[in-house]
Write a protein that holds these residues in place. Structure first.
Motif, PDB file in Angstrom:
ATOM      1  N   THR A  54      15.239  34.685  22.861  1.00  0.00           N
ATOM      2  CA  THR A  54      15.102  35.802  23.787  1.00  0.00           C
ATOM      3  C   THR A  54      14.801  37.129  23.102  1.00  0.00           C
ATOM      4  O   THR A  54      14.380  38.073  23.762  1.00  0.00           O
ATOM      5  CB  THR A  54      16.379  35.966  24.626  1.00  0.00           C
ATOM      6  N   LYS A  55      15.036  37.225  21.804  1.00  0.00           N
ATOM      7  CA  LYS A  55      14.750  38.469  21.072  1.00  0.00           C
ATOM      8  C   LYS A  55      13.976  38.132  19.804  1.00  0.00           C
ATOM      9  O   LYS A  55      14.513  37.500  18.904  1.00  0.00           O
ATOM     10  CB  LYS A  55      16.052  39.177  20.717  1.00  0.00           C
ATOM     11  N   SER A 101       8.763  36.343  23.523  1.00  0.00           N
ATOM     12  CA  SER A 101      10.165  35.942  23.673  1.00  0.00           C
ATOM     13  C   SER A 101      10.359  35.264  25.022  1.00  0.00           C
ATOM     14  O   SER A 101       9.616  35.528  25.974  1.00  0.00           O
ATOM     15  CB  SER A 101      11.075  37.172  23.619  1.00  0.00           C
ATOM     16  N   THR A 102      11.376  34.421  25.135  1.00  0.00           N
ATOM     17  CA  THR A 102      11.743  33.819  26.408  1.00  0.00           C
ATOM     18  C   THR A 102      12.488  34.887  27.210  1.00  0.00           C
ATOM     19  O   THR A 102      13.462  35.467  26.715  1.00  0.00           O
ATOM     20  CB  THR A 102      12.619  32.575  26.186  1.00  0.00           C
ATOM     21  N   THR A 103      12.036  35.172  28.434  1.00  0.00           N
ATOM     22  CA  THR A 103      12.619  36.246  29.235  1.00  0.00           C
ATOM     23  C   THR A 103      12.953  35.784  30.649  1.00  0.00           C
ATOM     24  O   THR A 103      12.329  34.863  31.182  1.00  0.00           O
ATOM     25  CB  THR A 103      11.668  37.458  29.333  1.00  0.00           C
ATOM     26  N   ASN A 161      13.079  37.103  34.479  1.00  0.00           N
ATOM     27  CA  ASN A 161      12.438  38.151  35.269  1.00  0.00           C
ATOM     28  C   ASN A 161      12.729  37.950  36.749  1.00  0.00           C
ATOM     29  O   ASN A 161      12.619  36.822  37.243  1.00  0.00           O
ATOM     30  CB  ASN A 161      10.923  38.104  35.061  1.00  0.00           C
ATOM     31  N   GLU A 216      23.009  40.405  29.444  1.00  0.00           N
ATOM     32  CA  GLU A 216      21.656  40.015  29.053  1.00  0.00           C
ATOM     33  C   GLU A 216      21.424  38.529  29.236  1.00  0.00           C
ATOM     34  O   GLU A 216      22.370  37.737  29.246  1.00  0.00           O
ATOM     35  CB  GLU A 216      21.426  40.371  27.582  1.00  0.00           C
ATOM     36  N   LYS A 227      20.758  35.237  27.755  1.00  0.00           N
ATOM     37  CA  LYS A 227      21.060  34.785  26.398  1.00  0.00           C
ATOM     38  C   LYS A 227      21.115  33.268  26.315  1.00  0.00           C
ATOM     39  O   LYS A 227      21.407  32.575  27.284  1.00  0.00           O
ATOM     40  CB  LYS A 227      22.374  35.381  25.927  1.00  0.00           C
ATOM     41  N   GLN A 276      21.820  33.651  32.623  1.00  0.00           N
ATOM     42  CA  GLN A 276      21.825  35.028  33.112  1.00  0.00           C
ATOM     43  C   GLN A 276      22.888  35.105  34.200  1.00  0.00           C
ATOM     44  O   GLN A 276      22.819  34.382  35.187  1.00  0.00           O
ATOM     45  CB  GLN A 276      20.466  35.431  33.686  1.00  0.00           C
ATOM     46  N   GLU A 332       9.833  33.454  31.735  1.00  0.00           N
ATOM     47  CA  GLU A 332       8.545  33.477  31.039  1.00  0.00           C
ATOM     48  C   GLU A 332       8.784  33.038  29.603  1.00  0.00           C
ATOM     49  O   GLU A 332       9.776  33.442  28.984  1.00  0.00           O
ATOM     50  CB  GLU A 332       7.928  34.872  31.078  1.00  0.00           C
TER      51      GLU A 332
END
Length: 146
Positions: free
Chosen positions: A50-51, A59-61, A63, A77, A79, A107, A123
């Protein structure tokens, strides 16, 4: 010839989907849920953390669709609960954190109304041996109640 080209394009698009997602919700307490995003990653492929440093892969996010989501507040966050590996990537010339085989991300969300709607997507990008998929999305849509 056109049919062959269309078939070949369609076939190659199907082959490059090395990550499958299962996105579920788990009630933690009244009005609080964990959105659990489990990725199953094909052999030899990496899914990124993720970071990541700037200039590297995506990064994997997590949304949310602001237009369709109602009554939801993000807590903390997005994680990974799976331990990431670190490797120097020759393709990006930097150290990157990634996952192999499976990865789980969470999340936490809090409802701000008795009923809420959470719509969005994870994403992500995956790579193997110098070849990467374009950024892709795994959609989710949940109706939640306190």
């Amino acid at each position: 010839m056109i049919l062959f080209a269309a078939f070949a394009t369609n076939l190659s698009a199907q082959v490059l989907k090395p990550v499958k997602w299962e996105i579920t919700q788990k009630k933690v307490s009244e009005g609080v849920y964990d959105i659990v995003c489990k990725a199953t990653i094909d052999a030899t492929w990496h899914l990124y953390d993720t970071k990541l440093p700037e200039g590297g892969p995506l990064s994997t996010t997590f949304n949310i669709d602001e237009d369709e989501t109602t009554g939801i507040e993000l807590i903390g966050e997005f994680k990974a609960t799976t331990q990431a590996k670190t490797e120097h990537s020759e393709a990006f010339d930097m150290d990157l954190k990634y996952f192999e085989n499976t990865a789980t991300f969470i999340q936490r969300v809090k409802l701000t109304k008795p009923t809420a709607k959470l719509v969005g997507y994870v994403e992500f990008m995956a790579c193997t041996g110098g070849q990467c998929t374009p950024p892709a999305e795994a959609d989710f849509n949940f109706s939640l109640q306190k």
